[in-house]
Design an enzyme around this catalytic site. Structure first.
Site, short mmCIF file in Angstrom:
data_model
loop_
_atom_site.label_atom_id
_atom_site.label_comp_id
_atom_site.label_asym_id
_atom_site.label_seq_id
_atom_site.Cartn_x
_atom_site.Cartn_y
_atom_site.Cartn_z
N TYR A 184 0.82 -1.22 0.00
CA TYR A 184 0.00 0.00 0.00
C TYR A 184 0.85 1.27 0.00
CZ TYR A 184 -4.17 -2.82 0.84
OH TYR A 184 -5.19 -3.72 0.73
N LYS A 206 3.46 -14.59 5.14
CA LYS A 206 3.66 -15.62 4.11
C LYS A 206 5.19 -15.72 3.96
CE LYS A 206 1.85 -18.30 0.95
NZ LYS A 206 1.07 -19.50 1.25
N ASP A 241 -2.64 -17.98 4.45
CA ASP A 241 -3.64 -18.86 3.80
C ASP A 241 -4.25 -19.83 4.80
OD1 ASP A 241 -1.04 -19.78 3.88
OD2 ASP A 241 -1.04 -20.70 1.89
N ASP A 247 -5.72 -5.87 5.85
CA ASP A 247 -6.90 -5.30 5.21
C ASP A 247 -7.90 -6.41 4.89
OD1 ASP A 247 -8.60 -3.57 3.98
OD2 ASP A 247 -7.34 -3.17 2.24
N ASP A 285 -11.64 -7.63 7.08
CA ASP A 285 -13.00 -7.72 6.50
C ASP A 285 -13.57 -9.12 6.70
OD1 ASP A 285 -12.75 -5.08 5.66
OD2 ASP A 285 -13.78 -5.47 3.78
#
Ligand code: NAI
Length: 330
Positions: free
Chosen positions: A123, A170, A203, A227, A231
């Site tokens: 970002y 990750k 994951d 982010d 959600d």
């Protein structure tokens, strides 16, 4: 009397901020609201959705409650939210996700706090078009930002009686960038022997969250995973109408719901003010007004328990009627 900046936003922003201010005022807590308009409605008069006076007000008051602001689509407009976070260096995005009374979801006992790094990662906006068929974005992870977000997460855990801080990366694939984030987490965790540690790949986390979310406590993540995962967690507790958030920096803090300005229901008096109200309750705790925070939270819970709720939660109560019901329960 405490002065707090209030950005009442646009879209459903003014309706839900009216409701929340009315509830806080009715609780007996005296707050001097420094109302700052921002967003689509001020572009015509001031040429920008985020005028300098808004930033100055937050810098002066240190605390803001913010309703959603539309990001106009088109050239020259950066998201007001991204701009605010960057200008005030609000490096920690805090999103507590906890089941609410009488809000039916797939799981009970969800009580997860997502701590998302808010300033870098993919970002940072470092992108380029290499040629017509190739574009690249650069993922930036620094020691400074990673250490301070991990420290924030562990401090939050200690202050709020949480037991575990789990780091999400990750790092098996992005050995350098996510590897650095993980290294910082490990180093910072050594200062908090009372808090349990856990490392998980993003994951695997997603699968575990939709199967058994109650196993998680505090999560700390780089920006992009944070982010997406926050959600997902909002979905676990009833959706956008109830998902609260905060952006916290060293000097200032801005409390805001996760949702946007919901133009599809603007001006219809049917938006759910709960997400903004929960953000405000967290803000009151942050400034040490715990008694009022508890009083308002209890009134909200009592209202939901009695079956009163807005359309997004399956009810038929309007925004203003919902606020009145909470006030009656104060
Ligand atoms: P949105 O969150 O505004 O709406 C998504 C869906 O959820 C819509 O169907 C909406 O009606 C519903 N919804 C959202 N909040 C609700 C509430 N309190 N009560 C009942 N229903 C609710 O997302 P969307 O449509 O993608 O974005 C609209 C605008 O908001 C965009 O300009 C976007 O940039 C901006 N935005 C602003 C944010 C902020 O100010 N922090 C955050 C996210 C989006």
């Amino acid at each position: 009397m405490k002065t707090i900046t209030l950005i009442n936003g646009d879209g459903i922003g003014p309706e839900i901020s009216d409701a929340v201010v009315k509830i806080i005022d009715a609780s007996g807590l005296k707050i001097d609201w420094d109302i700052q308009t921002a967003g689509a409605d001020v572009i015509e008069t001031e040429g920008t959705p985020l005028p300098e006076r808004v930033l100055n007000s937050i810098k002066k008051n240190k605390i803001a409650l913010k309703a959603p602001v539309t990001t106009p689509i088109g050239k020259g407009f950066r998201s007001v939210n991204v701009q605010l976070r960057k200008s005030l260096d609000l490096y920690a995005n805090l999103r507590p996700c906890k089941n609410l009374p009488n809000v039916k979801t797939r799981f009970d006992n969800v009580d997860i706090v997502v701590v998302r790094e808010n300033t870098e990662d993919l970002y940072a906006g470092v992108e380029r078009q290499v040629d017509d068929d190739t574009a690249e974005s650069i993922k930036i992870i620094t020691r400074k930002a990673s250490e301070r977000i991990c420290k924030f997460a562990f401090d939050y855990a200690v202050k709020n009686g949480r037991k575990e801080v789990c780091v999400v990366t990750k790092a098996n694939i992005m050995k350098l960038s996510d590897g650095l984030f993980l290294e910082c987490y490990r180093k910072i965790s050594e200062n908090y022997p009372q808090i349990k540690t856990r490392e998980i790949l993003v994951d695997n986390l997603c699968m575990q969250l939709v199967q058994n979310p109650s196993q998680f406590d505090v999560l700390v993540l780089p920006n992009l995973y944070g982010d997406i995962v926050s959600d997902l967690c909002a979905g676990l507790i009833g959706g956008l109408g109830v998902a609260q958030g905060a952006n916290i920096g060293l000097d200032c803090a801005v409390f805001e719901p996760v949702h946007g300005s919901a133009p599809d229901i603007k001006g219809q008096n049917k938006a759910n003010p709960t997400a903004l109200l929960l953000s405000a309750i967290e803000m009151l705790r942050y400034i040490g007004e715990n008694i009022y925070a508890e009083k308002i939270e209890n009134a909200l819970f009592k209202t939901l328990e009695s079956g009163i709720c807005t359309a997004d939660l399956g009810g038929n109560t309007s925004t203003s009627e919902f606020a009145d019901a909470i006030i009656a329960n104060l």
